[in-house]
Design an enzyme around this catalytic site. Structure first.
Site, PDB file in Angstrom:
ATOM      1  N   LYS A   1      51.569  33.732  44.891  1.00  0.00           N
ATOM      2  CA  LYS A   1      52.092  32.372  44.208  1.00  0.00           C
ATOM      3  C   LYS A   1      52.418  31.223  45.217  1.00  0.00           C
ATOM      4  CE  LYS A   1      50.513  33.343  40.715  1.00  0.00           C
ATOM      5  NZ  LYS A   1      49.582  32.709  39.747  1.00  0.00           N
TER       6      LYS A   1
ATOM      7  N   TYR B   1      53.705  39.996  44.293  1.00  0.00           N
ATOM      8  CA  TYR B   1      52.988  38.979  43.410  1.00  0.00           C
ATOM      9  C   TYR B   1      53.701  37.554  44.006  1.00  0.00           C
ATOM     10  CZ  TYR B   1      53.314  35.931  39.230  1.00  0.00           C
ATOM     11  OH  TYR B   1      53.136  35.047  38.141  1.00  0.00           O
TER      12      TYR B   1
HETATM   13  N1  LIG Z   1      54.202  34.085  32.230  1.00  0.00           N
HETATM   14  C1  LIG Z   1      54.935  33.559  33.175  1.00  0.00           C
HETATM   15  O1  LIG Z   1      56.148  33.747  33.152  1.00  0.00           O
HETATM   16  C2  LIG Z   1      54.343  32.947  34.229  1.00  0.00           C
HETATM   17  C3  LIG Z   1      53.100  32.957  34.347  1.00  0.00           C
HETATM   18  N2  LIG Z   1      52.313  32.475  35.603  1.00  0.00           N
HETATM   19  C4  LIG Z   1      51.033  32.569  36.041  1.00  0.00           C
HETATM   20  O2  LIG Z   1      50.340  32.113  34.918  1.00  0.00           O
HETATM   21  C5  LIG Z   1      48.886  32.556  34.698  1.00  0.00           C
HETATM   22  C6  LIG Z   1      48.787  33.269  33.655  1.00  0.00           C
HETATM   23  O3  LIG Z   1      49.748  34.165  33.275  1.00  0.00           O
HETATM   24  P1  LIG Z   1      49.920  34.698  31.716  1.00  0.00           P
HETATM   25  O4  LIG Z   1      49.186  33.713  30.966  1.00  0.00           O
HETATM   26  O5  LIG Z   1      51.474  34.641  31.624  1.00  0.00           O
HETATM   27  O6  LIG Z   1      49.223  36.107  31.645  1.00  0.00           O
HETATM   28  P2  LIG Z   1      48.456  36.977  30.492  1.00  0.00           P
HETATM   29  O7  LIG Z   1      48.543  38.355  31.004  1.00  0.00           O
HETATM   30  O8  LIG Z   1      48.925  36.308  29.206  1.00  0.00           O
HETATM   31  O9  LIG Z   1      47.104  36.304  30.621  1.00  0.00           O
HETATM   32  C7  LIG Z   1      46.124  36.578  31.918  1.00  0.00           C
HETATM   33  C8  LIG Z   1      45.002  36.249  31.911  1.00  0.00           C
HETATM   34  O10 LIG Z   1      44.229  36.179  32.902  1.00  0.00           O
HETATM   35  C9  LIG Z   1      43.044  36.834  33.118  1.00  0.00           C
HETATM   36  N3  LIG Z   1      42.888  37.797  34.001  1.00  0.00           N
HETATM   37  C10 LIG Z   1      43.649  38.830  34.448  1.00  0.00           C
HETATM   38  N4  LIG Z   1      42.896  39.579  35.541  1.00  0.00           N
HETATM   39  C11 LIG Z   1      41.914  38.618  35.560  1.00  0.00           C
HETATM   40  C12 LIG Z   1      40.812  38.824  36.509  1.00  0.00           C
HETATM   41  N5  LIG Z   1      40.598  39.625  37.700  1.00  0.00           N
HETATM   42  N6  LIG Z   1      39.518  37.857  36.445  1.00  0.00           N
HETATM   43  C13 LIG Z   1      39.622  36.969  35.642  1.00  0.00           C
HETATM   44  N7  LIG Z   1      40.828  36.712  34.554  1.00  0.00           N
HETATM   45  C14 LIG Z   1      41.602  37.643  34.795  1.00  0.00           C
HETATM   46  C15 LIG Z   1      43.435  37.705  31.564  1.00  0.00           C
HETATM   47  O11 LIG Z   1      42.069  38.146  31.012  1.00  0.00           O
HETATM   48  P3  LIG Z   1      41.934  39.313  29.858  1.00  0.00           P
HETATM   49  O12 LIG Z   1      42.670  38.586  28.558  1.00  0.00           O
HETATM   50  O13 LIG Z   1      40.422  39.484  29.776  1.00  0.00           O
HETATM   51  O14 LIG Z   1      42.720  40.281  30.708  1.00  0.00           O
HETATM   52  C16 LIG Z   1      44.199  36.583  30.737  1.00  0.00           C
HETATM   53  O15 LIG Z   1      43.274  35.724  30.094  1.00  0.00           O
HETATM   54  C17 LIG Z   1      48.788  33.755  36.070  1.00  0.00           C
HETATM   55  O16 LIG Z   1      48.482  33.158  37.115  1.00  0.00           O
HETATM   56  C18 LIG Z   1      50.819  34.048  36.342  1.00  0.00           C
HETATM   57  O17 LIG Z   1      50.828  34.324  37.532  1.00  0.00           O
HETATM   58  C19 LIG Z   1      53.179  31.973  36.651  1.00  0.00           C
HETATM   59  C20 LIG Z   1      54.774  31.677  36.186  1.00  0.00           C
HETATM   60  C21 LIG Z   1      55.213  32.422  35.210  1.00  0.00           C
HETATM   61  C1  LIG Z   2      55.922  37.823  35.012  1.00  0.00           C
HETATM   62  C2  LIG Z   2      57.214  37.173  35.310  1.00  0.00           C
HETATM   63  O1  LIG Z   2      58.027  37.190  34.256  1.00  0.00           O
HETATM   64  C3  LIG Z   2      57.038  35.839  35.346  1.00  0.00           C
HETATM   65  O2  LIG Z   2      55.978  35.347  36.441  1.00  0.00           O
HETATM   66  C4  LIG Z   2      56.282  34.585  37.565  1.00  0.00           C
HETATM   67  O3  LIG Z   2      55.543  33.955  37.948  1.00  0.00           O
HETATM   68  C5  LIG Z   2      57.706  33.971  37.105  1.00  0.00           C
HETATM   69  O4  LIG Z   2      58.271  33.881  37.974  1.00  0.00           O
HETATM   70  C6  LIG Z   2      58.336  35.276  36.210  1.00  0.00           C
HETATM   71  O5  LIG Z   2      58.738  36.096  37.161  1.00  0.00           O
END
Ligand SMILES: NC(=O)C1=CN([C@@H]2O[C@H](COP(=O)(O)OP(=O)(O)OC[C@H]3O[C@@H](n4cnc5c(N)ncnc54)[C@H](OP(=O)(O)O)[C@@H]3O)[C@@H](O)[C@H]2O)C=CC1
Ligand SMILES: C[C@H](O)[C@@H]1OC(=O)[C@H](O)[C@@H]1O
Length: 260
Positions: free
Chosen positions: A167, A163
């Site tokens: 990023k 992962y």
């Molecule tokens: N949460 C955290 O701590 C952190 C998150 N991030 C990044 O933030 C972004 C969002 O994460 P987060 O909101 O936490 O995750 P969630 O799991 O809450 O949401 C993920 C979203 O991505 C969609 N998704 C997943 N796979 C696909 C795909 N193949 N094509 C289109 N849409 C897709 C999902 O759609 P569906 O609902 O239909 O599955 C959902 O809307 C990610 O890129 C993650 O890496 C970065 C740092 C920290």
């Molecule tokens: C999913 C993890 O908790 C989250 O995703 C990220 O990108 C952050 O660094 C955290 O590790």
């Protein structure tokens, strides 16, 4: 209003950070194309979720459409752009946000877990960005692309060896695109969220000791909320950030700098 009458595409908009970006953009005056997928989680019913986001945006007096599509597939970016142009006439902003993080140890990482994570998080960001940028170039009025990278672009995770490189890749993609697209007035930036409480890490953070560790490590004393990130995305997408491109904004409550 920061995004008055702008047309914004958000990938991964059904929940978590993407949903917050979509709703915040609408609150700031945008019409929104909501992408979602859902195939990665059999226990989760995505249709009511996306319906809720659509209703939420309608209640703010803005327009939204939902477009199902796997960003890992090359043509999804073009389909999202076409849907935006058909519905709203143009694309001003892309929030490239969709991502997955299936926690797994390194030594026995199944190749398909590695390859799917790369395909969704990095290849998906590349192709969606390319499609949006071509549309913005054709429109001739510039645009803004904000990708959701992560603090994990800068630091590692033993259960995230598949992962964290995605990023770092997304961060690097925005830096290079800032150069490639600057001549067209298209700005490219990323946000780097720290630990934001969403479905992505709900299971990981159900370990109360781990959650307490994060809370102690974060100088602001709490995990992030999706809206904390969304506000920053909207700022970077807006004209308030008109001279900002190639930048990465940590949105982590200070976790990264907290060595001791
Ligand atoms: N949460 C955290 O701590 C952190 C998150 N991030 C990044 O933030 C972004 C969002 O994460 P987060 O909101 O936490 O995750 P969630 O799991 O809450 O949401 C993920 C979203 O991505 C969609 N998704 C997943 N796979 C696909 C795909 N193949 N094509 C289109 N849409 C897709 C999902 O759609 P569906 O609902 O239909 O599955 C959902 O809307 C990610 O890129 C993650 O890496 C970065 C740092 C920290
Ligand atoms: C999913 C993890 O908790 C989250 O995703 C990220 O990108 C952050 O660094 C955290 O590790």
């Amino acid at each position: 209003m920061l995004l008055k009458d702008k047309v914004v595409i958000v990938t991964g908009a059904s929940r978590g950070i993407g949903r917050a970006i979509a709703v915040t953009a609408a609150r700031e005056g945008a019409d929104v194309v909501l992408n979602y997928w859902g195939d990665n989680d059999a226990t989760y019913n995505r249709r009511p979720a996306i319906r809720e986001v659509l209703d939420n945006i309608a209640s703010l007096g803005r327009r939204a459409i939902a477009v199902e599509g796997n960003v890992a597939e090359r043509d999804t970016g073009a389909a999202l752009v076409k849907a935006a142009v058909d519905a709203f006439g143009r694309v001003d902003v892309l929030a490239s946000n969709a991502g997955i993080c299936p926690f797994h140890a390194f030594l026995d990482m199944p190749p398909e877990v590695f390859e799917t994570t790369m395909a969704v998080n990095l290849h998906g960001a590349f192709y969606v960005t390319q499609a949006a940028a071509n549309q913005m170039k054709a429109q001739g009025t510039g645009g803004a692309i904000v990708a959701t990278s992560s603090i994990s672009a800068l630091v590692g995770g033993g259960m995230q060896t598949h992962y964290t490189p995605t990023k770092a890749g997304v961060h690097s993609l925005m830096q290079s695109c800032a150069i490639a697209l600057g001549p067209y007035g298209i700005r490219c930036n990323s946000v780097m969220p720290g630990t934001i409480a969403t479905d992505l890490n709900a299971e990981d953070l159900s370990d109360t000791a781990k959650k307490a560790y994060f809370e102690k490590r974060i100088p602001l004393g709490r995990l992030g909320e999706p809206e904390d990130v969304a506000e920053c995305v909207v700022f970077l997408a807006s004209d308030r950030a008109r001279y900002v491109t190639g930048a990465a904004l940590l949105v982590d409550g200070g976790m990264f700098v907290n060595l001791q």
